[in-house]
Scaffold this motif. Sequence first.
Motif, PDB file in Angstrom:
ATOM      1  N   HIS A 245      14.699  -2.293  29.583  1.00 52.12           N
ATOM      2  CA  HIS A 245      13.308  -1.862  29.593  1.00 52.12           C
ATOM      3  C   HIS A 245      12.475  -2.746  28.674  1.00 52.12           C
ATOM      4  O   HIS A 245      12.781  -2.938  27.508  1.00 52.12           O
ATOM      5  N   HIS A 246      11.422  -3.325  29.237  1.00 50.73           N
ATOM      6  CA  HIS A 246      10.460  -4.145  28.496  1.00 50.73           C
ATOM      7  C   HIS A 246      11.061  -5.432  27.937  1.00 50.73           C
ATOM      8  O   HIS A 246      10.503  -6.020  27.006  1.00 50.73           O
ATOM      9  N   LEU A 247      12.156  -5.899  28.503  1.00 52.93           N
ATOM     10  CA  LEU A 247      12.752  -7.142  28.012  1.00 52.93           C
ATOM     11  C   LEU A 247      13.503  -7.861  29.116  1.00 52.93           C
ATOM     12  O   LEU A 247      14.323  -7.262  29.817  1.00 52.93           O
ATOM     13  N   ALA A 248      13.211  -9.147  29.262  1.00 55.23           N
ATOM     14  CA  ALA A 248      14.033 -10.017  30.104  1.00 55.23           C
ATOM     15  C   ALA A 248      14.157 -11.360  29.402  1.00 55.23           C
ATOM     16  O   ALA A 248      13.157 -12.024  29.122  1.00 55.23           O
ATOM     17  N   PHE A 249      15.397 -11.737  29.086  1.00 55.49           N
ATOM     18  CA  PHE A 249      15.698 -13.027  28.471  1.00 55.49           C
ATOM     19  C   PHE A 249      16.604 -13.770  29.429  1.00 55.49           C
ATOM     20  O   PHE A 249      17.628 -13.242  29.871  1.00 55.49           O
ATOM     21  N   ALA A 250      16.230 -15.017  29.774  1.00 56.73           N
ATOM     22  CA  ALA A 250      16.983 -15.762  30.774  1.00 56.73           C
ATOM     23  C   ALA A 250      16.974 -17.243  30.419  1.00 56.73           C
ATOM     24  O   ALA A 250      16.090 -17.978  30.849  1.00 56.73           O
ATOM     25  N   ASN A 251      17.950 -17.671  29.647  1.00 59.60           N
ATOM     26  CA  ASN A 251      18.092 -19.096  29.330  1.00 59.60           C
ATOM     27  C   ASN A 251      19.114 -19.718  30.274  1.00 59.60           C
ATOM     28  O   ASN A 251      20.259 -19.269  30.330  1.00 59.60           O
ATOM     29  N   THR A 252      18.688 -20.747  31.010  1.00 61.07           N
ATOM     30  CA  THR A 252      19.576 -21.439  31.935  1.00 61.07           C
ATOM     31  C   THR A 252      19.924 -22.804  31.362  1.00 61.07           C
ATOM     32  O   THR A 252      19.027 -23.558  30.950  1.00 61.07           O
ATOM     33  N   TYR A 253      21.216 -23.132  31.342  1.00 56.96           N
ATOM     34  CA  TYR A 253      21.705 -24.387  30.772  1.00 56.96           C
ATOM     35  C   TYR A 253      22.383 -25.218  31.859  1.00 56.96           C
ATOM     36  O   TYR A 253      23.182 -24.695  32.644  1.00 56.96           O
ATOM     37  N   THR A 254      22.049 -26.510  31.884  1.00 58.60           N
ATOM     38  CA  THR A 254      22.682 -27.437  32.820  1.00 58.60           C
ATOM     39  C   THR A 254      23.230 -28.624  32.039  1.00 58.60           C
ATOM     40  O   THR A 254      22.490 -29.295  31.302  1.00 58.60           O
ATOM     41  N   ASP A 255      24.526 -28.850  32.155  1.00 58.94           N
ATOM     42  CA  ASP A 255      25.205 -29.945  31.446  1.00 58.94           C
ATOM     43  C   ASP A 255      24.898 -29.918  29.947  1.00 58.94           C
ATOM     44  O   ASP A 255      24.646 -30.950  29.319  1.00 58.94           O
ATOM     45  N   GLY A 256      24.880 -28.708  29.398  1.00 60.93           N
ATOM     46  CA  GLY A 256      24.720 -28.538  27.965  1.00 60.93           C
ATOM     47  C   GLY A 256      23.297 -28.519  27.463  1.00 60.93           C
ATOM     48  O   GLY A 256      23.066 -28.299  26.277  1.00 60.93           O
ATOM     49  N   ALA A 257      22.306 -28.749  28.333  1.00 58.39           N
ATOM     50  CA  ALA A 257      20.898 -28.765  27.917  1.00 58.39           C
ATOM     51  C   ALA A 257      20.168 -27.569  28.509  1.00 58.39           C
ATOM     52  O   ALA A 257      20.481 -27.122  29.616  1.00 58.39           O
ATOM     53  N   LEU A 258      19.167 -27.066  27.783  1.00 64.80           N
ATOM     54  CA  LEU A 258      18.365 -25.962  28.297  1.00 64.80           C
ATOM     55  C   LEU A 258      17.534 -26.451  29.482  1.00 64.80           C
ATOM     56  O   LEU A 258      16.677 -27.321  29.337  1.00 64.80           O
ATOM     57  N   ALA A 259      17.793 -25.884  30.656  1.00 64.57           N
ATOM     58  CA  ALA A 259      17.076 -26.275  31.868  1.00 64.57           C
ATOM     59  C   ALA A 259      15.903 -25.346  32.165  1.00 64.57           C
ATOM     60  O   ALA A 259      15.026 -25.694  32.957  1.00 64.57           O
ATOM     61  N   GLY A 260      15.879 -24.184  31.552  1.00 64.95           N
ATOM     62  CA  GLY A 260      14.793 -23.243  31.760  1.00 64.95           C
ATOM     63  C   GLY A 260      14.930 -22.056  30.828  1.00 64.95           C
ATOM     64  O   GLY A 260      16.039 -21.554  30.629  1.00 64.95           O
ATOM     65  N   ALA A 261      13.818 -21.624  30.253  1.00 62.27           N
ATOM     66  CA  ALA A 261      13.809 -20.461  29.352  1.00 62.27           C
ATOM     67  C   ALA A 261      13.021 -19.306  29.954  1.00 62.27           C
ATOM     68  O   ALA A 261      12.722 -18.333  29.267  1.00 62.27           O
ATOM     69  N   THR A 262      12.701 -19.402  31.223  1.00 66.79           N
ATOM     70  CA  THR A 262      11.892 -18.394  31.897  1.00 66.79           C
ATOM     71  C   THR A 262      12.553 -18.005  33.219  1.00 66.79           C
ATOM     72  O   THR A 262      13.379 -18.766  33.743  1.00 66.79           O
ATOM     73  N   PRO A 263      12.190 -16.810  33.758  1.00 65.68           N
ATOM     74  CA  PRO A 263      11.187 -15.864  33.302  1.00 65.68           C
ATOM     75  C   PRO A 263      11.579 -15.189  31.974  1.00 65.68           C
ATOM     76  O   PRO A 263      12.741 -14.885  31.742  1.00 65.68           O
ATOM     77  N   SER A 264      10.567 -14.964  31.155  1.00 65.41           N
ATOM     78  CA  SER A 264      10.742 -14.296  29.874  1.00 65.41           C
ATOM     79  C   SER A 264       9.734 -13.163  29.815  1.00 65.41           C
ATOM     80  O   SER A 264       8.530 -13.417  29.767  1.00 65.41           O
ATOM     81  N   PHE A 265      10.237 -11.934  29.839  1.00 61.03           N
ATOM     82  CA  PHE A 265       9.356 -10.762  29.883  1.00 61.03           C
ATOM     83  C   PHE A 265       9.440 -10.021  28.561  1.00 61.03           C
ATOM     84  O   PHE A 265      10.525  -9.801  28.025  1.00 61.03           O
ATOM     85  N   ARG A 266       8.267  -9.638  28.027  1.00 63.29           N
ATOM     86  CA  ARG A 266       8.196  -8.798  26.846  1.00 63.29           C
ATOM     87  C   ARG A 266       7.185  -7.691  27.101  1.00 63.29           C
ATOM     88  O   ARG A 266       6.060  -7.941  27.539  1.00 63.29           O
ATOM     89  N   GLY A 267       7.589  -6.462  26.831  1.00 60.44           N
ATOM     90  CA  GLY A 267       6.686  -5.334  26.885  1.00 60.44           C
ATOM     91  C   GLY A 267       6.815  -4.534  25.606  1.00 60.44           C
ATOM     92  O   GLY A 267       7.765  -4.727  24.833  1.00 60.44           O
ATOM     93  N   LEU A 268       5.891  -3.634  25.382  1.00 61.65           N
ATOM     94  CA  LEU A 268       5.944  -2.880  24.134  1.00 61.65           C
ATOM     95  C   LEU A 268       5.153  -1.588  24.247  1.00 61.65           C
ATOM     96  O   LEU A 268       3.995  -1.583  24.648  1.00 61.65           O
ATOM     97  N   GLU A 269       5.797  -0.500  23.868  1.00 63.38           N
ATOM     98  CA  GLU A 269       5.160   0.791  23.641  1.00 63.38           C
ATOM     99  C   GLU A 269       5.892   1.457  22.483  1.00 63.38           C
ATOM    100  O   GLU A 269       7.120   1.570  22.541  1.00 63.38           O
ATOM    101  N   PRO A 270       5.188   1.883  21.446  1.00 64.20           N
ATOM    102  CA  PRO A 270       3.750   1.767  21.206  1.00 64.20           C
ATOM    103  C   PRO A 270       3.376   0.352  20.749  1.00 64.20           C
ATOM    104  O   PRO A 270       4.213  -0.368  20.202  1.00 64.20           O
ATOM    105  N   VAL A 271       2.120  -0.012  20.953  1.00 59.49           N
ATOM    106  CA  VAL A 271       1.637  -1.322  20.536  1.00 59.49           C
ATOM    107  C   VAL A 271       1.337  -1.336  19.044  1.00 59.49           C
ATOM    108  O   VAL A 271       1.615  -2.318  18.350  1.00 59.49           O
TER     109      VAL A 271
END
Length: 412
Positions: free
Chosen positions: A226-252
């Motif tokens: 809930h309110h969080l998605a972390f998705a780091n994709t690595y190709t041949d040891g290097a970061l190929a993508g850090a998204t989608p990255s979702f952040r939500g928050l309640e209460p603000v």
Amino acid sequence: MTETSASPEHLTSRRGLFGLAGTIALVGGLAACGDSATASSTGTSSTSAAAGTSSDSLVSLAEAFAATLSDEQQSALYQDYTFDNAQNWSNFPNALLAGTVSVGGTASADGSTAPSGDLPSGAAPTADGTGTAPSGGPGGSNSTGRVGVQTDTLSDEQWTAFKALMAAATGTGENEGWDEIQQILNADDYLASIDSGGGYGSGNYFIAFLGTPSTSGTWELQFGGHHLAFANTYTDGALAGATPSFRGLEPVAAFDYDGRTNAPLAQEVAAFTAVLAALDSDQLAAATVTTSDLVLGPGQDWAFPDTYEGTPVADMTDAQKSLVLAAVTTYVADVSSADATTILSRYESELDQTYVCCSGTGQFTARGDYIRIDGPSVWIELAMQPGLVFPDTPHIHSVWRDRNTDYGGLTG
């Protein structure tokens, strides 16, 4: 613990990635998207970030975490590197994806039921008004919810090993990276202490390795709930993508939980407020759009618009451009510092081809307040959604995507 009001010290930022753009002070302000007003808050220097973790070290930490798991947990942890698994994230609590709880909608003026604030973009409530996740919606082909090993099955030793892995893959700044994620988990535990039947709580998150961690080939470190998605994709040891990255928050507003004051997205809100406060009336008018919800939330993959909306950053002053880059940095700083520097350099080089648009009050205190930063690569949105556990105050949904490297470039 009681909820407390956000105070100015919670709206200052600590930053360590501005070498590319010079030292940037975040100038907060009270701005309407259509009215220009000014106020200020002063940024402070950041906790020093680590130089970054080598791919060998990250893989070793992933293997060390997996080694602490039982055979059954490892079977859940290791998943195929497929688009179905990669896009299997949502802003929903997992119990809602699994259909074991439902979230009521908000009554509209005509007596019908409007979508709940935690429905993803494009979703509609069911005929009975419960707002239960529609079949085939975010959650992918896994009808029971997210893939991976559930956090409520982890022992203290396993949690410690997982934290070491996440600390290596994320930023080290205050209210950024792993610190930000831990505060979002605290927020979910805080919600659970108030609404025990809503499927909230830090035990309802899932960890998955899509593919096998290695310095050759491709794999993804996926963590979400809930309110969080972390998705780091690595190709041949290097970061190929850090998204989608979702952040939500309640209460603000800042709240006390787990022995600390939590306000994990205060820096993002302060940075966006500063951007809009710095625009003149003509720029604000050009920036105003009708959008008030995330365009590229869960389930809206690779649906980037063909045209840009809003005020071009190319037409802004250097000071305004610095504020836009500062806002972008509050998202990029969620990944490890070496990777963040590379990503931010690319976004900075494309700044004059980037646009800012907004709707609402510009203060991110009212339902429907919205902002987007959209460029050749970067896509960042923040929208204020109806409150659920705290129905009198809106809460945050926000997403960082990349037009080129979402899911490391993997498409359906």
